[in-house]
Design a protein around this motif. Structure first.
Motif: not given
Length: 132
Positions: A35-49, A117-128
């Motif tokens: 899941p951490i790898f997946f959320t990292s890829l979601v974040f990195l989707y918005f980097t330039p090609a 927002k969604v991935t940050g919230f998911c990481i926060f919940i898992i961490r909490f």
């Protein structure tokens, strides 16, 4: 004279081996690494090609699967796993590729603001829940 502190590799390898042979730690890694790898890829989707091919990839519309830093991370991790073990590493490389495709699909549907927002919230919940 041996090295001490940060450069004492024997001590670091002994710690790493002891830490990663603990059954609880192994279960935590099995549950949370992907899941951490997946959320990292979601974040990195918005980097330039890094490269824009002149052809469309399979069934996906143009611009959906972007060869960006997310793809590069998935490729490096996939090759890293295959280098360690051909059979299990090939499965892990396939999982890396599927995570990249899934993260790209999710990020493209959510958009920049909502994806963060969604991935940050998911990481926060898992961490909490698991680290308090």
């Amino acid at each position: 004279m041996g090295r001490t502190g940060l450069f004492d590799l024997e001590r670091h390898f002994a710690f790493y081996g002891a830490y990663h042979s603990n059954p609880i730690n192994i279960v935590i890694h099995m549950i949370f690494v992907w899941p951490i790898f997946f959320t990292s890829l979601v974040f990195l989707y918005f980097t330039p090609a890094l490269y824009t091919p002149s052809f469309q990839i399979g069934l996906f519309p143009s611009g959906l699967l972007v060869l960006n830093f997310g793809f590069l991370l998935a490729l490096i991790y996939g090759l890293f796993y295959v280098a360690f073990d051909k059979k299990a590493g090939s499965l892990a490389a396939l999982l890396c590729f599927l995570c990249w495709v899934g993260a790209s699909l999710l990020a493209s549907r959510l958009g920049y603001s909502l994806a963060w927002k969604v991935t940050g919230f998911c990481i926060f919940i898992i961490r909490f829940v698991f680290w308090t």
